[in-house]
Design an enzyme around this catalytic site. Structure first.
Site: not given
Length: 426
Positions: A144, A225, A262
């Protein structure tokens, strides 16, 4: 006599050294998609869940929690600097599981953050404040984009390591192990807890154990993460395996940057948490005090509304069970859409092998298409995806998956007809 400046004179700006930074690629892609008037356009760029009709989905658990808050009487007072205490505690227990949380509660420091990005930034600020010399940060390639931006902006020396083998279209675990064996001691390693972005490929449990052993032997700091817990398998405990392995079995200090964007659909509420598993009660107290100071200097007080929603869902058994069902609904639809894309590509005779697509999991699919095909898909077929051909599986539905597969197939057959071999680029 006072000197009068000419109205036509132009003072030199103190910002003359500013340089133009291109817009973020994914957000720019979304803006381009929104301007497109083509009726059959498809957005596979931004990683946000969409339902079977291609619409944003308000999770039933979130809707119920929101109604409950409104009925109770919602105020807009400041939260404490560290954030909503019930949310922080519930998030920590969720990440570690009840048993491990009970064992380690007094060795844990937590701070509510501005989603996952804010958690990563808090982690960087804390590492920077606690080190005499900035440690090297090892970041998988690909990853990312914000991983590099966050740590580069804080001055950390960042080094990429090979995570993906483009020829085999699979994770390069040997390169991963090799990097860990040679990594500079005391360095930081960015770890995707699950649903690796962009490849969708995660280590197996056995590989995670080897990674953990190598990191402990080399005295490396794991920084997770955890943006997609519950999206990968539909089971949050399963997706939290690596986090708990490092903290419980390996007894290592570790940082976890968790986001509820999310898995709760709270994208715009920016709800996240940074958790630090310390090796002593004293360092937990000290690091939490430092997180409070750093948070005060950055955002003063974190946002309240989303934290109250998340806290209510995590704290009430009925809402938590609804949320677990919601996560399974989302992950199950992603699995079906991934399989549907694969089936359509195969049945339409798309050149090359597509087995790599169904080896992947989570929100994203890593197609491995060359840049010219990605551009042709965008300009000719109005199918939008990241330049590296990462797609959001959530952008697929029964109404567009065949069109996407057919568009990809036609682009690849055109290359094949020109005498190129598309499988080499895939």
């Amino acid at each position: 006599m006072a000197t009068t400046l000419s109205s036509t004179s132009t003072a030199q700006s103190r910002f003359e050294q500013a340089r133009f930074i291109p817009p973020d690629a994914i957000f720019a892609l979304t803006a381009q998609y929104l301007k497109d008037s083509f009726p059959q356009k498809v957005n596979l760029g931004q990683g946000a869940y969409r339902d079977a009709d291609g619409k944003p989905w308000l999770l039933p658990s979130v809707n119920k929690a929101r109604q409950t808050l409104l009925e109770q009487g919602l105020n807009h007072e400041y939260l404490p600097i560290l954030g909503l205490s019930t949310f922080r505690q519930a998030a920590a227990e969720l990440l570690l599981g009840p048993e491990l949380f009970a064992q380690r509660e007094n060795k844990i420091a937590t701070c509510q953050s501005l989603s996952g990005t804010g958690a990563l930034h808090l982690a960087g600020l804390l590492l920077k404040a606690c080190q005499n010399r900035l440690p090297k940060v090892y970041i998988p390639e690909p990853t990312w984009s914000n991983h590099h931006q966050v740590f580069d902006s804080l001055g950390f020396p960042c080094e990429s390591f090979k995570y993906y083998d483009h020829e085999r279209k699979d994770m390069d675990i040997d390169s991963y192990y090799s990097m860990l064996k040679q990594a500079e001691p005391n360095s930081v390693v960015i770890l995707h807890a699950c649903a690796h972005n962009p490849t969708g490929l995660d280590p197996s449990k056995e590989q995670w154990r080897e990674i953990a052993h190598l990191m402990k032997a080399r005295n490396l700091f794991p920084l997770f993460d955890a943006a997609y817990l519950g999206f990968n398998s539909g089971n949050l405990d399963e997706d939290a395996f690596a986090i708990r392995l490092f903290i419980r079995e390996m007894e290592m200090e570790a940082g976890v940057c968790v986001s509820f964007a999310k898995n709760m659909g709270l994208y715009g509420e920016r709800i996240g948490c940074f958790l630090l598993a310390n090796n002593s009660k004293q360092t937990a107290v000290h690091t939490q005090s430092m997180l409070e100071m750093l948070q005060r200097s950055e955002v003063s007080n974190p946002p309240a509304f989303g934290a109250k929603i998340a806290s209510l869902i995590l704290g009430r058994d009925d809402l938590r069970q609804m949320w677990y069902a919601d996560m399974f609904t989302m992950s199950d639809r992603l699995r079906w859409m991934r399989k549907a894309l694969y089936d359509n590509l195969v049945s339409l005779g798309a050149p090359g092998s597509w087995e790599h697509l169904i080896r992947q999991s989570g929100m994203f699919g890593f197609l491995g298409l060359p840049p010219d095909i990605v551009l042709e898909l965008r300009e000719t077929y109005h199918v939008y995806m990241a330049d590296n051909s990462r797609i959001s599986i959530a952008g697929l539905n029964e109404g567009n998956v065949e069109y996407v597969a057919r568009s990809i197939t036609q682009c690849l057959l055109r290359i094949e007809g020109l005498g190129h071999h598309p499988s080499a680029a895939l």
